[in-house]
Enzyme design. Structure first.
Site, PDB file in Angstrom:
ATOM      1  N   TYR A  29      50.961  24.837  59.714  1.00  0.00           N
ATOM      2  CA  TYR A  29      50.383  23.621  59.133  1.00  0.00           C
ATOM      3  C   TYR A  29      51.459  22.601  58.757  1.00  0.00           C
ATOM      4  CZ  TYR A  29      45.441  24.884  58.517  1.00  0.00           C
ATOM      5  OH  TYR A  29      44.118  25.181  58.714  1.00  0.00           O
ATOM      6  N   LYS A  85      50.711  38.439  63.424  1.00  0.00           N
ATOM      7  CA  LYS A  85      50.837  38.829  64.832  1.00  0.00           C
ATOM      8  C   LYS A  85      52.299  39.216  65.061  1.00  0.00           C
ATOM      9  CE  LYS A  85      48.466  38.231  68.154  1.00  0.00           C
ATOM     10  NZ  LYS A  85      47.782  39.282  68.975  1.00  0.00           N
ATOM     11  N   ASP A  91      36.783  31.492  57.312  1.00  0.00           N
ATOM     12  CA  ASP A  91      35.523  30.975  57.865  1.00  0.00           C
ATOM     13  C   ASP A  91      34.679  32.132  58.398  1.00  0.00           C
ATOM     14  OD1 ASP A  91      36.117  28.277  57.391  1.00  0.00           O
ATOM     15  OD2 ASP A  91      35.322  27.662  59.343  1.00  0.00           O
TER      16      ASP A  91
HETATM   17  C1  IPM Z   1      40.101  24.603  54.826  1.00  0.00           C
HETATM   18  C2  IPM Z   1      39.920  23.447  55.766  1.00  0.00           C
HETATM   19  C3  IPM Z   1      41.210  22.636  55.817  1.00  0.00           C
HETATM   20  C4  IPM Z   1      42.280  23.540  56.405  1.00  0.00           C
HETATM   21  C5  IPM Z   1      41.128  21.315  56.558  1.00  0.00           C
HETATM   22  C6  IPM Z   1      40.017  20.428  56.032  1.00  0.00           C
HETATM   23  C7  IPM Z   1      42.431  20.581  56.546  1.00  0.00           C
HETATM   24  O1  IPM Z   1      39.498  23.901  57.006  1.00  0.00           O
HETATM   25  O2  IPM Z   1      40.423  24.369  53.650  1.00  0.00           O
HETATM   26  O3  IPM Z   1      39.901  25.738  55.257  1.00  0.00           O
HETATM   27  O4  IPM Z   1      42.416  23.658  57.627  1.00  0.00           O
HETATM   28  O5  IPM Z   1      43.014  24.149  55.625  1.00  0.00           O
HETATM   29 MG    MG Z   2      39.085  25.977  57.109  1.00  0.00          MG
END
Ligand code: IPM
Ligand code: MG
Length: 381
Positions: free
Chosen positions: A144, A195, A256
């Protein structure tokens, strides 16, 4: 502001952000009205809303306010409206700047299955009943934020997209410590996911987690798992997990996935924690639902506010050390679900009528009042 008041900065953001945050604000008001705490709220802009006002997704003034607040509650950022803004000014960049600037390196994402939502999940009831996982996601490192990054034009006319996945030993240590400490308060098990079979940064992650485990946490049961296997195991047998410790990108994806075990992305809260803020004496912290800004249903009073309300519960627990207020909020949410209240995202075969965002807020407040009343009653007996 009175002397012992605590400040909460509210960044509603975009899409459904303002609707869901409003319901959490009602819970804050309820806490004040019942003299359980003394909270003062203020608001700021983030994401597309900030871009529209200031031309940037997080303005310097807002960031200074963030550093001064005792805790921050956020809604969500993003939406198709800003699809064409410059890449470094997109709504998500505001959230990433906030996380990086405040050094919120530890993202806690609990995935808890409420018994009454078992049928809202796409998995079989036996697989998820009683599920209680805590994903600890590293939040300020990895791909990131790694450098170099960008899109280059190559001499042969091709374009090259570059991102860098990197972790230092200290970054791995501090997040692993949080993972092990949390596991000690739970069932004492950690799965560390990377990984290491493909990436050097993953190999280092595994080595450093192992070293810390041997040095300070040998009472914890540590399992290393490749992240792809973890994704598969989460669907096959999720109850094998207690704490999942992982990096920024894998944590984004695995959380997620874990949310769908619980029935809906609309149910998952999160806390992003840093170190103590010398200005306030509290740890630096932002609380936000895991779900996004859902522009398709924004402004329609349909969104599920429970992940935001549960994020507020985490705020009381981790920022203000008020486990009792966190407990009563979580209990109220659980009771509301037990009583059959459902927003559209958590409907199941027995609950075919959905209620609105505001009605869900009403139900939570009503339940809080009942719980508080009966608690006071039993204390006075
Ligand atoms: C999360 C979201 C964020 C991320 C986005 C909105 C930048 O998906 O908090 O999981 O990728 O971290
Ligand atoms: Mg996310």
């Amino acid at each position: 502001m009175t002397n012992n008041s605590k400040s909460i900065l509210i960044l509603a953001g975009d899409g459904i952000g303002s609707e869901i945050v409003q319901q959490a604000e009602r819970v804050i008001d309820w806490v004040n009205e019942n003299n359980l705490d003394n909270l003062v709220t203020s608001t700021g802009l983030i994401g597309g809303a900030s871009y529209d006002e200031y031309g940037v997704p997080l303005a310097d003034e807002t960031l200074s306010k963030c550093h001064e607040a005792d805790a921050i509650l956020m809604g969500s950022v993003g939406g198709t409206k800003w699809d064409n803004v410059e890449y470094d000014k997109r709504p998500e960049a505001g959230l990433l700047r906030l996380r990086k600037d405040m050094e919120l390196f530890a993202n806690l994402r609990p995935a808890l299955v409420f018994d009454s939502l078992i049928d809202a999940s796409s998995l079989k009831p036996d697989i998820i009943r009683g599920l209680d996982i805590l994903i600890i996601r590293e939040l300020t490192g990895g791909v990131y934020f790694g450098e170099p990054r960008g899109i280059e034009n190559l001499e042969n006319g091709e374009r090259l997209g570059v991102n860098t996945h990197s972790y230092t030993t200290s970054e791995i240590h501090r997040i692993s410590k949080i993972g092990f400490d949390m596991a000690r308060k739970r069932s004492g098990r950690v799965h560390s996911c990377e990984k290491a079979n493909v990436m050097e940064a993953g190999k280092l992650w595994r080595e450093e987690v192992t070293a810390l485990h041997m040095a300070e946490y040998s009472d914890i049961e540590l399992t290393h798992m490749y992240a792809d296997n973890c994704a598969m195991q989460l669907l096959r047998d999720p109850k094998q997990f207690d704490v999942i410790l992982t990096d920024n990108l894998f944590g984004d994806i695995l959380s997620d996935e874990a949310s769908m075990l619980t029935g809906s992305l609309g149910m998952l809260p999160s806390a992003s924690l840093g170190v103590e803020n010398p200005k306030t004496g509290y740890i630096k912290a932002v609380y936000e639902p895991v779900h996004g800004s859902a522009p398709d249903i924004a402004g329609q009073n349909k969104a599920n506010p429970l992940a935001t309300i549960l994020s507020l519960a985490m705020l009381f627990r981790y920022s203000f050390n008020s486990g009792d207020i966190a407990d009563i909020i979580e209990q109220a949410v659980s009771n509301v679900l037990k009583n059959g209240y459902r927003t559209a995202d958590i409907l199941d075969k027995d609950n075919l009528n959905s209620i609105s965002t505001t009605e869900m807020g009403n139900a939570v407040i009503k339940e809080l009042t009942i719980l508080h009343g009966s608690h006071n009653g039993s204390c006075n007996e």
